[in-house]
Design a protein around this motif. Structure first.
Motif, mmCIF file in Angstrom:
data_model
loop_
_atom_site.group_PDB
_atom_site.id
_atom_site.type_symbol
_atom_site.label_atom_id
_atom_site.label_comp_id
_atom_site.label_asym_id
_atom_site.label_seq_id
_atom_site.Cartn_x
_atom_site.Cartn_y
_atom_site.Cartn_z
ATOM 1 N N THR A 318 0.832 -1.202 0.000
ATOM 2 C CA THR A 318 0.000 0.000 0.000
ATOM 3 C C THR A 318 0.867 1.253 0.000
ATOM 4 N N THR A 320 1.141 5.295 -0.058
ATOM 5 C CA THR A 320 0.248 6.321 0.495
ATOM 6 C C THR A 320 0.623 7.749 0.123
ATOM 7 N N SER A 333 -5.380 10.613 -0.439
ATOM 8 C CA SER A 333 -5.042 9.205 -0.214
ATOM 9 C C SER A 333 -5.906 8.286 -1.074
ATOM 10 N N SER A 337 -5.358 4.625 -2.872
ATOM 11 C CA SER A 337 -6.146 3.464 -2.436
ATOM 12 C C SER A 337 -7.075 2.964 -3.547
ATOM 13 N N GLN A 400 6.062 7.154 0.222
ATOM 14 C CA GLN A 400 5.514 6.722 1.504
ATOM 15 C C GLN A 400 4.589 5.517 1.312
ATOM 16 N N GLU A 402 2.241 2.338 3.693
ATOM 17 C CA GLU A 402 1.549 1.998 4.929
ATOM 18 C C GLU A 402 2.555 1.872 6.085
#
Ligand SMILES: *[C@@H]1O[C@H](CO)[C@@H](O)[C@H](O)[C@H]1NC(C)=O
Ligand SMILES: *[C@@H]1O[C@H](CO)[C@@H](O)[C@H](O)[C@H]1NC(C)=O
Ligand SMILES: *[C@@H]1O[C@H](CO)[C@@H](O)[C@H](O)[C@H]1NC(C)=O
Length: 465
Positions: A318, A320, A333, A337, A400, A402
């Protein structure tokens, strides 16, 4: 003299400058001496193998077209070909991951390239190889290393339909006393990609996005990763194999994906489904791939592997956010996602959702106004001409994930190209915001990347090779 040359070759040509006046945080830039990049046509010895030497077995990873490679194909792939193959791979990943059947590919016509390959320029091209032994007696073969594939395969005599030209002799099953066919009515045969029977023999088939494919008998034999021997390792014994640029004349591919027929799953008793690699910073340097516990390497940031039904041969993570020169980019975000992300050692350029890419591109360009922009190349559209520049200054880029993990990319993870007159931001945007993002191999350079499948996590520590 030779020694000081080597030392200078081994240096990492970067240096942080901080500007505390920057209102939005600490700005970070890399100053890269371009002379050092252009002169390296020799293979540098591996850095700091001490750290990992207790971990066995350890295979060297090198760029397949660089000076450390044992392969010397008649025709090297140009950066344009590498990027166009990369786009085909990306399209096929999107196609496979897409939940909606028939949603199809996103590739458009590729723009003509202005890149001219300049030999000796050593931002590598991002196809990595390792050496393994197969058969009894063991024959050393060079394989492409791929975390986004499951089936390991090699070209095999008698090459009933077609084998492309490879550098090493083509593996001959009749010369190995431990070679066996996998039988048709077996779980491995059911699980292998393209499973199909011919008489009592199990056939496999894998088609890659760029129209490359391999088809043949599913077989087993002893695999040697010095000092270990893995008995009855299952792999494709390819009888009909075709790849763009003859796969660079490798003998086949080592599949490190998560599903049941991958190397990682087949060796789970021995290595507990734990492996780590470091991709070298430059085509003239050496990385590693090792199997089993990697506990001596500490200070690792861990990202969960996201569980997905039908994950195929991919590891999902994940992503981000993104930062440029220390400033976090204003990207919702939901942009990340909605798309999701996989990590793939076989994709060269990191693919971002379109809004994330546009934010990255414009922030990067703001810090690059002193350089002349030049037309893009294939999928890369943010390119600069550094002719006559001694030291270039480029903003740092971090990604970046999770768990508050932020990876600061090395400069070799930010720019891509083989000519001083055209170095490009090594990221691309997907055209569909719902297409999966891909954390590609250029951005993974120099990190120790540890896959711990039982723990469900991937760890990163910097400056490992
Ligand atoms: C494996 O199967 C192929 C196809 O049936 C056959 O030609 C070959 O002889 C078999 N090899 C062995 C060792 O049984
Ligand atoms: C370029 O960088 C190197 C090493 O960082 C430094 O020694 C050299 O003076 C710099 N050259 C210029 C023209 O700034
Ligand atoms: C991430 O960082 C934020 C802010 O520093 C903190 O509130 C949050 O608990 C952290 N999350 C994790 C998973 O560490």
């Amino acid at each position: 003299m030779a020694n000081s040359l080597l030392i200078s070759l081994l240096q990492i040509y970067l240096l942080f400058l901080s500007f505390s006046t920057c209102a939005l945080g600490l700005a970070k830039f890399y100053v890269v001496d371009l002379h050092d990049l252009t002169s390296k046509n020799v293979c540098s010895p591996p850095k700091d193998m001490e750290k990992i030497k207790s971990v066995k077995p350890t295979l060297k990873i090198v760029d397949r077209q660089g000076p450390c490679s044992t392969l010397h194909p008649a025709e090297k792939l140009s950066p344009e070909q590498i990027l166009s193959n990369d786009q085909s791979r990306v399209d096929s990943i999107h196609h496979r991951v897409s939940a909606i059947a028939g949603k199809g590919t996103t590739s458009g016509p590729l723009s003509p390239s202005q890149i001219t390959a300049q030999s000796g320029f050593s931002y590598g091209l991002g196809n990595y190889i390792v050496h393994v032994g197969i058969g009894t007696p063991s024959k050393t073969l060079t394989l492409e290393f791929d975390t986004g594939s499951d089936v390991t395969w090699i070209q095999c005599k008698p090459c009933q339909t077609y084998c492309y030209k490879q550098q090493e002799p083509i593996f001959d099953p009749s010369q190995s006393s431990t070679f066996m066919n996998v039988s048709c009515n077996s779980t491995p045969c059911n699980d292998v990609s393209g499973n199909f029977c011919e008489g009592s023999s199990c056939l496999y088939g894998v088609k890659y996005g760029d129209q490359s494919y391999t088809v043949g008998y599913y077989a087993e034999d002893t695999l040697t990763l010095t000092p270990d021997m893995i008995q009855k390792f299952r792999f494709g014994c390819g009888q009909n194999n075709k790849g763009i640029g003859d796969f660079g004349e490798v003998a086949g591919l080592l599949g490190l994906g998560p599903s049941s027929e991958s190397f990682v799953s087949q060796t789970s008793d021995k290595y507990q489904r734990v492996f780590a690699y470091c991709l070298p910073a430059l085509s003239s340097s050496t990385g590693y791939l090792n199997f089993g516990s990697n506990s001596d390497i500490s200070n690792t940031n861990h990202i969960p592997i996201t569980k997905r039904p039908n994950s195929g041969p991919y590891y999902y993570i994940t992503m981000t956010g993104l930062s440029v020169a220390g400033d976090t980019l204003p990207i919702s975000s939901a942009v990340f996602s909605n798309a999701g992300t996989i990590i793939d050692s076989g994709t060269t350029i990191t693919q971002l959702p379109p809004d994330a890419y546009q934010a990255l591109r414009s922030a990067f360009m703001k810090h690059m106004t002193q350089y002349k922009m030049v037309p893009g190349s294939s999928t890369l559209d943010t390119c600069y001409d550094f002719t006559g520049v001694d030291n270039m200054t480029i903003p740092s880029v971090s990604i970046q994930f999770e768990n508050n993990v932020s990876l600061d990319l090395v400069h070799q993870g930010i720019l891509f190209g083989t000519s001083r007159s055209q170095l490009c931001l090594a990221f691309a945007g997907n055209s569909d915001p719902n297409d999966i993002g891909i954390f590609g191999n250029v951005q993974q350079r120099t990190f120790n990347v540890v896959y711990d499948i039982p723990k469900g996590e991937i760890g990163f520590s910097p400056d490992a090779c």
